[in-house]
Design an enzyme around this catalytic site. Structure first.
Site, PDB file in Angstrom:
ATOM      1  CG  HIS A  79       0.838   7.746  -4.286  1.00  0.00           C
ATOM      2  ND1 HIS A  79       1.185   7.468  -2.839  1.00  0.00           N
ATOM      3  CD2 HIS A  79       0.201   8.698  -4.266  1.00  0.00           C
ATOM      4  CE1 HIS A  79       0.558   8.310  -2.132  1.00  0.00           C
ATOM      5  NE2 HIS A  79      -0.104   9.122  -2.848  1.00  0.00           N
ATOM      6  CE1 TYR A  90      -3.264  -2.226  -0.736  1.00  0.00           C
ATOM      7  CE2 TYR A  90      -0.778  -0.939  -0.952  1.00  0.00           C
ATOM      8  CZ  TYR A  90      -2.503  -1.350  -1.333  1.00  0.00           C
ATOM      9  OH  TYR A  90      -2.978  -0.517  -2.531  1.00  0.00           O
ATOM     10  N   PRO A 132     -12.266  -3.647  -4.089  1.00  0.00           N
ATOM     11  CG  PRO A 132     -12.959  -2.584  -2.271  1.00  0.00           C
ATOM     12  CD  PRO A 132     -13.144  -3.782  -3.093  1.00  0.00           C
ATOM     13  CE  LYS A 155      -4.750  -2.289 -10.860  1.00  0.00           C
ATOM     14  NZ  LYS A 155      -3.574  -1.307 -11.638  1.00  0.00           N
ATOM     15  CE1 TYR A 161      -1.188  -1.010  -5.453  1.00  0.00           C
ATOM     16  CE2 TYR A 161       0.812  -0.058  -5.479  1.00  0.00           C
ATOM     17  CZ  TYR A 161      -0.251  -0.240  -4.847  1.00  0.00           C
ATOM     18  OH  TYR A 161      -0.927   0.369  -3.726  1.00  0.00           O
TER      19      TYR A 161
END
Ligand code: APR
Length: 409
Positions: free
Chosen positions: A81, A214, A306, A310, A403
């Site tokens: 991704h 998100y 969450p 990570k 990220y």
């Protein structure tokens, strides 16, 4: 130690409690070096191999797994991704984070990672005692650690197994027994409760987009994360006291439709919901992560929310550093790296906690207690942050580095 016919004793160099990502990676790394270990696991093999958890593997963890030859399944079925999408007020904010830093992370569900590692470890002669909960840890003060497990034989008799080892690796997650075997006077636990819950949902549907989504909505956060071509993970922010029974399937779909709504054609595909549970957003770090010959790795030593996905990555990174310390000891009788284990790991763990905390504030308007009072203000701040993420190369690079997991202290 009292010995009778219901008690067996064995010895190994490193006894590992817990067959999650931390314990399995540690065992495989030791195995490569010819260091003897035994894993004891409370649950059955089928239980740990089907337990759906996280699913995002950082760039440098993917490289680590490939380097050690642990990535066959990931290479075949992991999905790289490089772009995510934030949504607010029906607007999309597409962030091509992979391009910013030249890297990607992979979606590959944790239970598949666990299946691959178990198969590999056992095929190379490794020993995992499933359905053997560790019930006691003794001998730490004398540097002669012993872990005791209970189990049942074929006639359902309750038996005990003592495992004597040079070192114990506590990889038994947040609810294990390793952490509580350390005297509380020796450690500090640092915690944060965010007062936020997530209903974590697994649905048997393809994702409506291949990106991680998100959505920031006035009713609360919603997330959509593809897992496989037929399974999608969704999240809905809810009070942490909610029960999954408060969320019948119809309510889930209508809330997801509302919170994930966006300009353009992006309708959610509805289908069977195969799992739902409420997660409490909390963080926890124990300092130091070791006591005498007991060393903790993964969720046993620290919990991260969450958000940012990570947890599994930190667990694998712990196991990597811990294995290096043990390898140095067995090769050269040199304990210096083992003594530094916590000091090496904690800065990385705290920087990752900082990222998760930043992201929590980005996607929840309930993250700050005063925010209900200042909702309009904090909404504008969130919008400003999202615009900055899209417009500023430097700002986006910082986000991308954390990220994707390209950054290491
Ligand atoms: N005896 C033996 N095994 C135990 C005991 C015990 N007393 N208590 C717990 N366990 C086992 C659990 O059944 C589990 O299989 O320890 C294992 C710990 O594995 P994880 O919880 O997966 O922890 P870890 O390896 O640190 O990986 C962290 O897991 O929970 C996710 O989000 C978290 O992704 C992160 C990752």
């Amino acid at each position: 130690m009292h010995v009778n016919e219901n008690v067996k004793c064995i010895r190994t160099q490193v006894a590992i409690v817990g067959a999650g990502p931390a314990g399995l990676i540690l065992a495989l790394l030791l195995q490569k070096e010819g260091i003897d270990s035994i894993i004891v696991e409370r649950q059955s093999r089928s239980h740990v191999e089907t337990r759906a958890r996280a699913g995002l593997i950082e760039h440098h963890i993917v490289e680590f797994l490939q380097h050690h030859g642990f990535s066959e399944g990931l290479d075949l079925n992991g999905i790289p991704h490089t772009t995510c999408e934030f949504r607010q007020n029906g607007r999309r904010y597409k962030i091509p984070y992979g391009d910013r830093v030249g890297g990607s992370h992979y979606v590959y569900p944790q239970q598949f990672v666990v299946q691959d590692l178990i198969r590999l470890f056992i095929s190379r002669g490794g020993k995992i005692l499933f359905s053997h909960p560790a019930v006691k840890i003794e001998g730490l003060e004398d540097n002669l650690p012993v872990v005791t497990c209970s189990y049942q034989d074929d006639d359902s008799r309750n038996l005990l197994l003592h495992i004597q080892a040079d070192y114990l690796a506590g990889c038994d997650g947040f609810h294990g027994i390793s952490r509580s075997s350390i005297p509380i006077t020796h450690v500090k636990t640092i915690t944060k409760q965010y007062g936020i819950g997530w209903l974590a949902i697994l649905a048997e549907v393809p994702s409506s987009t291949e990106k991680l989504v998100y959505a920031l909505h006035k009713s609360g956060f919603a997330g959509q994360m593809p897992r496989t071509s037929q399974i999608t993970r969704f999240y809905l922010e809810c009070p942490p006291s909610d029960l999954s029974s408060d969320w019948p399937d119809d309510r889930i779909w209508s809330e997801l439709d509302k919170r994930l709504a966006v300009e353009g054609d992006n309708k959610l595909i509805h289908g069977p919901i195969i799992e739902k549970r409420v997660l409490n957003m909390r963080s926890f770090v124990m300092e130091p992560m070791q006591y005498k010959n007991l060393l903790l790795a993964g969720d046993a030593a620290h919990i991260i929310t969450p958000v940012g996905a990570k947890g599994m990555n930190l667990a694998i990174a712990d196991a990597d550093v811990l294995s290096q310390g043990l390898i140095q000891y067995y090769r050269n009788q040199d304990k210096s790296l083992l003594k530094e284990y916590s000091n090496i790991r904690l800065p990385h763990i705290w920087k990752t906690q900082e990222f998760s905390d930043w992201m929590i504030r980005l996607i929840h308007h309930t993250a700050d207690t005063d925010e209900n009072k200042y909702q309009a203000f904090s909404n504008r701040l969130r919008q400003a942050r999202l615009e900055r993420l899209q417009q500023s190369d430097t700002y986006a690079k910082l986000f991308a580095e954390d990220y994707v997991g390209l950054w290491k202290p």
